[in-house]
Design a protein around this motif. Structure first.
Motif, short mmCIF file in Angstrom:
data_model
loop_
_atom_site.label_atom_id
_atom_site.label_comp_id
_atom_site.label_asym_id
_atom_site.label_seq_id
_atom_site.Cartn_x
_atom_site.Cartn_y
_atom_site.Cartn_z
N LYS A 38 0.83 -1.21 0.00
CA LYS A 38 0.00 0.00 0.00
C LYS A 38 0.86 1.26 0.00
O LYS A 38 0.59 2.23 -0.72
CB LYS A 38 -0.90 0.00 1.23
N GLU A 39 1.93 1.25 0.79
CA GLU A 39 2.80 2.42 0.82
C GLU A 39 3.56 2.59 -0.49
O GLU A 39 3.80 3.72 -0.94
CB GLU A 39 3.78 2.30 1.99
N VAL A 40 3.94 1.48 -1.14
CA VAL A 40 4.60 1.56 -2.44
C VAL A 40 3.68 2.20 -3.47
O VAL A 40 4.10 3.04 -4.29
CB VAL A 40 5.04 0.15 -2.89
N LEU A 41 2.39 1.86 -3.43
CA LEU A 41 1.43 2.46 -4.37
C LEU A 41 1.28 3.95 -4.13
O LEU A 41 1.02 4.73 -5.06
CB LEU A 41 0.07 1.76 -4.22
N LEU A 42 1.44 4.42 -2.84
CA LEU A 42 1.39 5.86 -2.56
C LEU A 42 2.58 6.59 -3.18
O LEU A 42 2.44 7.68 -3.72
CB LEU A 42 1.36 6.11 -1.05
#
Length: 512
Positions: A265-269
């Protein structure tokens, strides 16, 4: 505030002028104290002026910075509008959507601001009304209940406003963070594109034509190395087909979460251009890449240990043949080393002698400088001592003069007081004599008046005193008054009135 500062400055200046005015002439014995007070007043005034100037400079600098930033914002806004909303722009069709979205957001923000302002004014009016009620407090239960209801109403309105605004602000903060991360990621990506060149981009591209691996990889390499290189060629390099920026952020977030699935999820941000499936595929590729790289390292380590063993065997053979040559070389080297050591010792001795002589010279120079400084210090102390003695002598003379002046003044005052006391005593004596004379005159007048009174009384007694013989028939006679009443009266008003009867005048009023 400005008026207050001017008043304080004027007071400080007045205090300083007073301290300067009360100098050595007015101070007398406390001359040093007044001088120190004057210096303190001047220092305080100077410090106050310096602080005021510093604060004024800070205010001016802050106003200049704010004006400069305001002008910069206006210029940036103007440039943005000129570039985005220019009708002649090639991307005008795409920017129309942004323009409509901006207008929509501005209008919604204005309406939201109006609503919030209305609610805040309502709360403000309630608070003002409560303040007006508190000015005229009445100690009645109805008034207290009314105040309590008003306070509860205001508190409920504030709490509801906070509760309604909290989720809105939280959602805006999260959106802001997401937008900021996306913008930062895009900016970094654009920077990497700008700084990268064709040479650095070439290794990340998959070869367009298939090349025989036998030509690229020699057969002498280990099997694990060949397999790892084949995997890199097939997958698109050490980044798995991704560019360097995306792969670096992928590694950063993965290491931060220690490979847990929550990092996706943080990578997608941070990488808004990637999907979750692409990240999962890249994760699988990266795990295979790590395993193959680990096998490659192990095989290379084995190959290195094998080569080291072979090298050691070759070295042992060479050492045996070269031992004799080494012994001769060792002897020559030892002789040369002994000569070098001898030369070095001689040079070291010369250097030490030079250093010792230079050190002695510097010590002598330092001692001379120290003696010169001590002499100067001694002369300065003597000068200060002489100045101090002169100052103390002058101070003693001034004190003696002041003491004599004081004694003379006291003597004159005592003489004047003595003269005044003598004058007062004589005046008091004269006043007492005058009072005594007045009293004696009053007593004589009283005695004279008393004698006069007794004399008059004696005369009255002589006149009034009657010696009448005893006549019992007198009781039957008519009185003088009755005889007068029984007399015959003539006609009234016939003759002139020669005598008007009146009462007798008392003796004490006679002659007045």
């Amino acid at each position: 505030m400005a008026a207050l500062t001017t008043v304080v400055a004027a007071a400080a200046a007045e205090a300083g002028s007073r301290a300067l005015a009360s100098g050595p002439c007015a101070a007398g014995p406390s001359q040093n104290e007044s001088y120190s007070g004057t210096q303190d007043g001047v220092r305080a005034f100077q410090l106050y002026n310096w602080k005021q100037k510093a604060e004024q400079a800070k205010k001016i600098e802050f106003i200049r910075t704010a004006e400069k930033l305001r002008n910069q914002v206006a210029n940036i806004e103007k440039d943005k509008n000129g570039h985005l909303y220019n009708k002649k722009n090639y991307f005008r069709v795409d920017f129309v959507i942004l323009e409509e979205l901006e207008h929509k957001l501005v209008n919604s923000r204005k309406t939201e601001r109006v609503k919030i302002q209305q609610r805040l004014t309502k709360i403000h009016d309630n608070v003002k009304r409560l303040q007006q009620q508190l000015k005229d407090v009445k100690s009645t239960p109805e008034f207290v209940e009314k105040l309590r209801e008003m306070m509860e109403e205001i508190e409920n309105a504030i709490n509801t406003f906070k509760e309604e605004q909290r989720p809105i602000y939280e959602a805006l903060i999260t959106e802001e963070k997401i937008a900021t991360n996306e913008l930062n990621a895009l900016e970094r990506k654009i920077e990497t594109w700008a700084t990268s060149n064709s040479g650095t981009e070439r290794p990340f591209k998959v070869p367009s034509c298939r090349v025989s691996l036998d030509i690229v990889m020699p057969h002498t390499l280990p099997e694990e190395v060949v397999e790892f290189e084949k995997f890199l060629q097939q997958a698109g390099g050490r980044q798995g087909g991704w560019d360097d920026y995306d792969h670096q952020y992928f590694l950063k977030v993965r290491n931060k979460h220690k490979g847990k699935p929550s990092y996706i999820k943080e990578v997608l941000l941070y990488l808004p251009g990637r999907t979750e499936e692409e990240v999962q595929l890249h994760e699988k590729w990266y795990q295979k890449f790590l395993s193959l790289e680990e096998r490659k390292k192990e095989s290379i380590q084995k190959w290195k240990t094998k080569k080291q063993k072979e090298r050691k065997e070759m070295l042992t053979l060479k050492e045996k043949s070269e031992e004799d040559l080494q012994q001769e070389d060792f002897k020559k080297q030892k002789e040369e080393q002994r000569k070098k050591q001898k030369l070095a010792i001689e040079a070291w001795k010369k250097q030490k002698i030079m250093e010792f002589s230079m050190k002695q010279a510097s010590q002598l120079k330092e001692e001379e400088e120290k003696e010169r400084k001590q002499e100067k210090e001694h002369q300065r102390q003597l000068y200060l001592k002489l100045l101090l003695e002169k100052y103390t002598q002058r101070k003693k003379e001034q004190e003696e003069l002041l003491k004599l002046d004081k004694e003379m003044k006291e003597k004159i005052e005592r003489e004047e007081r003595r003269k005044m006391s003598i004058n007062e005593i004589t005046r008091f004596h004269e006043r007492d004599l005058h009072k005594l004379e007045l009293k004696m005159l009053e007593r004589q007048a009283k005695e004279k008046e008393k004698l006069e009174k007794e004399r008059r009384l004696a005369k009255l007694r002589e006149k009034v005193e009657v010696n009448v013989s005893r006549d019992p028939s007198r009781l039957y006679k008519l009185t003088k008054g009755w005889e007068e009443r029984t007399k015959e009266r003539g006609p009234t008003g016939a003759g002139p009135l020669l005598h008007i009867p009146h009462r007798a005048i008392p003796t004490w009023r006679q002659g007045l």
